[in-house]
Structures are given as structure tokens and as C-alpha cells.
Design an enzyme around this catalytic site. Structure first.
Site, PDB file in Angstrom:
ATOM      1  N   ASN A 227     -63.388 -42.211  43.686  1.00 47.59           N
ATOM      2  CA  ASN A 227     -62.435 -41.677  42.634  1.00 47.59           C
ATOM      3  C   ASN A 227     -62.367 -42.628  41.380  1.00 47.59           C
ATOM      4  O   ASN A 227     -62.204 -42.260  40.378  1.00 47.59           O
ATOM      5  CB  ASN A 227     -61.242 -40.958  43.042  1.00 47.59           C
ATOM      6  CG  ASN A 227     -60.299 -41.853  43.806  1.00 47.59           C
ATOM      7  OD1 ASN A 227     -60.732 -42.779  44.238  1.00 47.59           O
ATOM      8  ND2 ASN A 227     -59.134 -41.351  44.078  1.00 47.59           N
TER       9      ASN A 227
ATOM     10  N   GLU B 114     -54.622 -48.322  51.644  1.00 46.70           N
ATOM     11  CA  GLU B 114     -54.082 -47.519  50.615  1.00 46.70           C
ATOM     12  C   GLU B 114     -54.823 -45.979  51.022  1.00 46.70           C
ATOM     13  O   GLU B 114     -55.822 -45.692  50.627  1.00 46.70           O
ATOM     14  CB  GLU B 114     -54.807 -47.605  49.389  1.00 46.70           C
ATOM     15  CG  GLU B 114     -54.301 -47.491  48.246  1.00 46.70           C
ATOM     16  CD  GLU B 114     -53.041 -48.040  47.905  1.00 46.70           C
ATOM     17  OE1 GLU B 114     -51.965 -47.032  48.017  1.00 46.70           O
ATOM     18  OE2 GLU B 114     -52.758 -49.130  47.961  1.00 46.70           O
TER      19      GLU B 114
ATOM     20  N   CYS C  82     -55.143 -40.287  44.529  1.00 47.87           N
ATOM     21  CA  CYS C  82     -54.113 -40.477  45.451  1.00 47.87           C
ATOM     22  C   CYS C  82     -52.810 -39.984  44.938  1.00 47.87           C
ATOM     23  O   CYS C  82     -51.815 -40.030  45.801  1.00 47.87           O
ATOM     24  CB  CYS C  82     -54.461 -41.617  46.533  1.00 47.87           C
ATOM     25  SG  CYS C  82     -54.410 -43.038  45.370  1.00 47.87           S
TER      26      CYS C  82
ATOM     27  N   GLU D 182     -51.176 -53.425  46.390  1.00 56.55           N
ATOM     28  CA  GLU D 182     -51.966 -54.147  45.481  1.00 56.55           C
ATOM     29  C   GLU D 182     -51.433 -54.103  44.324  1.00 56.55           C
ATOM     30  O   GLU D 182     -50.720 -53.434  43.723  1.00 56.55           O
ATOM     31  CB  GLU D 182     -53.222 -53.167  45.708  1.00 56.55           C
ATOM     32  CG  GLU D 182     -53.903 -53.117  46.953  1.00 56.55           C
ATOM     33  CD  GLU D 182     -55.106 -52.201  46.629  1.00 56.55           C
ATOM     34  OE1 GLU D 182     -55.306 -51.237  46.554  1.00 56.55           O
ATOM     35  OE2 GLU D 182     -56.070 -52.945  47.261  1.00 56.55           O
TER      36      GLU D 182
END
Ligand code: ADP
Length: 483
Positions: A159, A257, A291, A462
Site C-alpha cells: 500500500n 506494524e 492501516c 517506527e
């Protein structure tokens, strides 16, 4: 595709192992499609365990010299990489749109966002300070050092084919780790172009490997390897759990993640214009394939109808089409499976009582942006990520009801809320169960801020200072006998 690039050398169609561009051992390839047309834009090697093991061995061999380089030298290479990425923005965006589908303007914004991680960690990598801890006796010194974790592996999704890569690679390289990357099968060309630029920037052979190919075989080799000390993964919770299980025997560090189910709470006292803009930004970016996309829009009864009217007007006006066309705001979903899943979720919601209030014109391979009202927690779209351009509205009465709905999910990645009440802003911000919370904004992804989830949305962060910390181990050095 190559003909459409200013710098034809960015079109890389082989895997990067030990500083060499290689084909798969068996010579087999995977075709990559343009999601807007279904046409094949190119092929990449269908690598498996053997090629992955060689990339890991090369990363192990390259590690001692790379970790021994002074941090400012490593970071100078990263700064060059950042400059090269920014200079190649247009070409990289063309490649990204061709394999992923998002509008060119969004692809360019993603390249700049991807570069921002490289720039951030080029600075942050020079600040992995340790400390000295006061010792209990006069003859002892206790030094706390930060050392690179070692050889790392990264698995990334389709994505955000550029940004999900730099936010793993940049901190790893800055920290003094070496790393092997497996990009998503759908979007390998952006990753390979970034690899080409990393080499031009001076990243030595073996320090960065990129293995395209079969997910289970490559991921299996990465997780099985005792050499790999850390696995960083962005993708679904199901695959994340599997990789965690596969990593258990070798006790790897994990940065995961995973999926989300982000709520956006719109309270009666919200600024209506601001709330609608936040909803559009957090829902329709990348056609909802993110997400941190808003999965559930929870609207308080007093502002519900006005909010729905305004958002419906915005949804009807969205321009859908191929990402390369001027003015397009919503591109195609990644593949047939994704389109079918979104259609099923909409049908399920309508079967269970939701109303389709608005829809933008779209045909063929393109999924129409939609607005559904009357959503309830039993519907599939309430429990799973929609990952498509469907805004789903739930009505609630009190702040407590809204908060309970917002938190009623096993996920905890992002949450958003719109209010102008200062007291409510504090209360709700603290009560939302999520790793990232946006007040009066639908945008929460920035290189300098920690990004990551709680609950089943993952482990670790992150970006930010935390993003470097993931790639560092802490060593306590005790010196005694000092007199
Ligand atoms: P999505 O549904 O967004 O594609 P996935 O979790 O399936 O999310 O994919 C994210 C990344 O994980 C991709 O690079 C994909 O190839 C990879 N992947 C999928 N299955 C596995 C697996 N069994 N082992 C390792 N990697 C996998």
C-alpha cells in the site's frame, strides 16, 4: 515503463544479493500488473529460500565493516540517499503509480514522505548516545552503550511501496545494522529503484539486500535464520502472528506494524468543516488502503445529519480513475480480491440495515467511493479493515457511548477525534486506546513522530527517536578494579 523514465537506470528488474543484481536460481519470474489496467508492466525474479539465505550471508559478511564505520559516515551516505530520492521524485512516482495505482500526486507525496525518513534517521543516527550510570563502589564504572542489533530482515506491504521501506531501512542502516528486504509481490519495482539509489549513494555491497519472490519461502528463510536478529514486518495481523510464531525458536527482536480499525469520533461541538476534512483525509487517501485509514466514523446525534450531508457532497464529487490522469483523487484498488472484499463488506452492511447515502461515479476496475450510514457493530465492516474507499457512519448519543464504541476492538493503531471543547479534548485523547491519536486532524504520519500500535496492532514504533531504538541493543559495560 522504462521509456517513460528520465533516468532509465531506475528500472531494475532483478533482485539485489551481495551487491549483485541477480535472477532467481531457477530462472522463474513473477509478473507485476498495473492495477488500473491489468496489464503486465514487468517481471521480477521469483526467488525462494536459497537466494534469501545468500542475501543473509552477504549481510552477515558486510556487518563488521558497516557497524565499525563512524556513525557520521553512515549518516552521510543516508543524506546522499535522501538527496538522490528527492531528485528522482518524478521517476519514482511514475513507477509507484504504475504498480500500485495511487494518483501521481499522492505517489509524489509518498516519495517525499519516504525520503523524510531517510533524512530524519541520517540525523537521528548520530545521536544514539549511551550513558554512564553512577556505580555503588569507587572502583567500578558502569557504561551503557547502544550497539546495532546486527543482521535484520524486513517484509513490507504494497500500500505504501516506498515509505514502508525507508522507514525500516533508514534506521537500520543508520544504527549500523545490515538488512535484507522482501517487498510485496505486487510492488517490487519501487523497492528495487530505491535499492539502486542506495547503491549510488554509497551503501556497500551486502549491507542492503532486496529479495523479490515467494512470500512464504522468503519469509520462511528469514525467520528460520539464526543470523537474522530482528524482523520488521508491516502487514496483516494474521501474517504478523505467523511470523512471530516462526521467529520464536530463534528469539528474534520483532517490530510489527499490523492491522488497525481506526475510529474517528465527531462530537456535537466539533467544527463541521474541520471534521469533514479530517474524515476525507483519513478515509480516502490511497483509496482507503491504509492501516491508519478511518474504518469507523462515529458521529454524535446532534451533528450527525449535518455531517452526513456535507460528507455525502464530498464523496459524490470525488474523481475516480487511473492514477496517471490529471485530477484523479481515487485510483483502483490493488487487485480483484481487494475489490471483491470491499463489495462483500458493503453488501453485508446493507443486508444488516445500513443505507448507501452517496456514491461517486466509477466503473470497470474502479471501486466507487461510498458513504454508508446506520452502521452497527455486528457488521463485518465494523470488525475488519475495509481497506477501500467506503466511509461508514455510526451514530452515538453520549461521550461515554462514543468512547466505548471507539475502543470496542482488539486493534489499537490510530484513532481520531474532532471536538472544540478543551476538557473533552484531554479526556478523550487520554481514553482512546491507540498508539496514535489525532485531534481535529486526519493526518498523523510524520517521520519525527513515533508510529505504531497497541493491542493486536503490533509491537514497537517506527519513526521518531523510538524508530532508531528498535535497531539498537543496550549493553551494560561494568569496569572494575579502578583503584
Ligand atoms: P496484505 O493483505 O496487505 O497484502 P499481508 O500481511 O498479506 O498483507 O502482506 C504483507 C507482506 O507480508 C507482503 O510483503 C507479503 O508478501 C508478506 N507475506 C504474506 N504472507 C507471508 C508469509 N507467510 N511469510 C512471509 N511474508 C508473508
Amino acid at each position: 515503463m522504462q521509456d517513460r523514465l528520465t533516468d532509465r537506470g531506475l528500472w531494475r528488474t532483478r533482485a539485489l544479493v551481495g551487491g549483485e543484481w541477480i535472477g532467481a536460481d531457477g530462472g522463474t519470474t513473477i509478473a507485476v500488473e498495473d492495477p488500473a489496467t491489468g496489464d503486465t508492466i514487468g517481471e521480477v525474479p521469483d526467488c525462494g529460500a536459497a537466494e534469501t539465505e545468500r542475501a543473509i550471508a552477504a549481510a552477515e559478511q558486510a556487518l563488521p565493516a558497516w557497524r565499525a564505520r563512524p556513525a557520521p559516515e553512515r549518516c552521510a551516505i543516508l543524506r546522499r540517499w535522501n538527496d538522490l530520492i528527492l531528485a528522482a521524485t518524478e521517476d519514482l512516482a511514475r513507477i509507484l503509480t504504475a504498480e500500485q495505482g495511487k494518483p501521481l500526486a499522492e505517489a509524489q507525496a509518498e516519495i517525499e514522505y519516504a525520503a523524510s525518513f531517510v533524512a530524519w534517521f541520517a540525523d537521528e543516527g548520530q545521536r544514539s548516545h549511551g550513558q554512564e550510570v553512577p556505580a555503588p563502589t569507587a572502583d567500578r564504572r558502569i557504561m551503557v552503550r547502544k550497539e546495532p542489533v546486527g543482521v535484520c530482515a524486513a517484509i513490507t506491504p504494497w500500500n505504501f511501496p516506498a515509505a514502508m521501506i525507508t522507514r525500516k531501512l533508514a534506521p537500520a542502516l543508520a544504527a549500523g545494522c545490515t538488512i535484507v528486504l522482501k517487498p510485496a509481490q505486487q510492488t517490487p519495482f519501487t523497492a528495487l529503484a530505491l535499492g539502486e539509489l542506495a547503491i549510488r549513494a554509497g551503501v556497500p555491497a551486502g549491507v542492503l539486500g532486496i529479495v523479490t519472490g515467494d512470500a512464504a519461502a522468503v519469509g520462511g528463510a528469514m525467520t528460520a535464520s539464526p543470523v537474522v536478529r530482528l524482523l520488521s514486518f508491516t502487514g496483516s495481523t494474521g501474517v504478523g502472528a505467523k511470523l512471530m510464531e516462526q521467529s520464536a525458536p530463534t528469539i528474534k527482536k520483532l517490530a510489527l506494524e499490523l492491522g488497525g480499525n481506526a475510529p474517528l469520533l465527531v462530537f456535537d461541538d466539533a467544527d463541521l468543516d474541520n471534521a469533514v476534512e479530517a474524515a476525507v483525509a483519513a478515509k480516502f487517501r490511497n483509496a482507503g488502503q491504509s492501516c491508519v485509514a478511518v474504518n469507523r466514523i462515529l458521529v454524535q446525534a446532534g451533528i450527525h445529519d449535518a455531517f452526513v450531508d456535507r460528507l455525502a457532497a464530498r464523496v459524490r464529487a470525488l474523481r475516480v480513475g487511473p492514477g496517471v490522469e490529471d485530477g484523479v483523487e481515487i485510483g483502483p484498488l490493488i487487485d480483484d480480491k481487494a475489490r471483491a472484499k470491499v463489495a462483500d463488506m458493503v453488501a453485508d452492511a446493507q443486508d444488516k440495515g445500513a443505507t448507501l447515502v452517496a456514491q461517486a461515479p466509477a466503473a470497470g476496475r474502479f471501486t466507487a467511493p461510498m458513504l454508508l450510514t446506520g452502521m452497527t457493530p455486528e457488521m463485518r465492516a465494523a470488525q475488519e479493515e475495509i481497506f477501500g474507499p467506503v466511509a461508514a457512519i455510526y451514530r452515538f448519543e453520549t461521550e461515554a457511548d462514543g468512547l466505548a464504541l471507539a475502543n470496542a476492538t482488539p486493534y489499537g493503531l490510530a484513532a481520531y477525534y474532532c471536538t472544540t471543547d478543551l476538557h473533552r479534548a484531554w479526556r478523550v485523547g487520554e481514553a482512546l486506546e491507540a498508539g496514535m491519536v489525532g485531534l481535529n486532524t486526519g493526518a498523523i504520519s510524520l517521520a519525527m513522530a513515533p508510529f505504531g500500535g497497541i493491542k493486536q496492532s503490533g509491537l514497537g514504533r517506527e519513526g521518531g527517536a523510538e524508530g532508531l531504538e528498535e535497531y539498537l541493543e543496550t549493553k551494560a559495560l561494568h569496569w572494575t578494579g579502578l583503584g
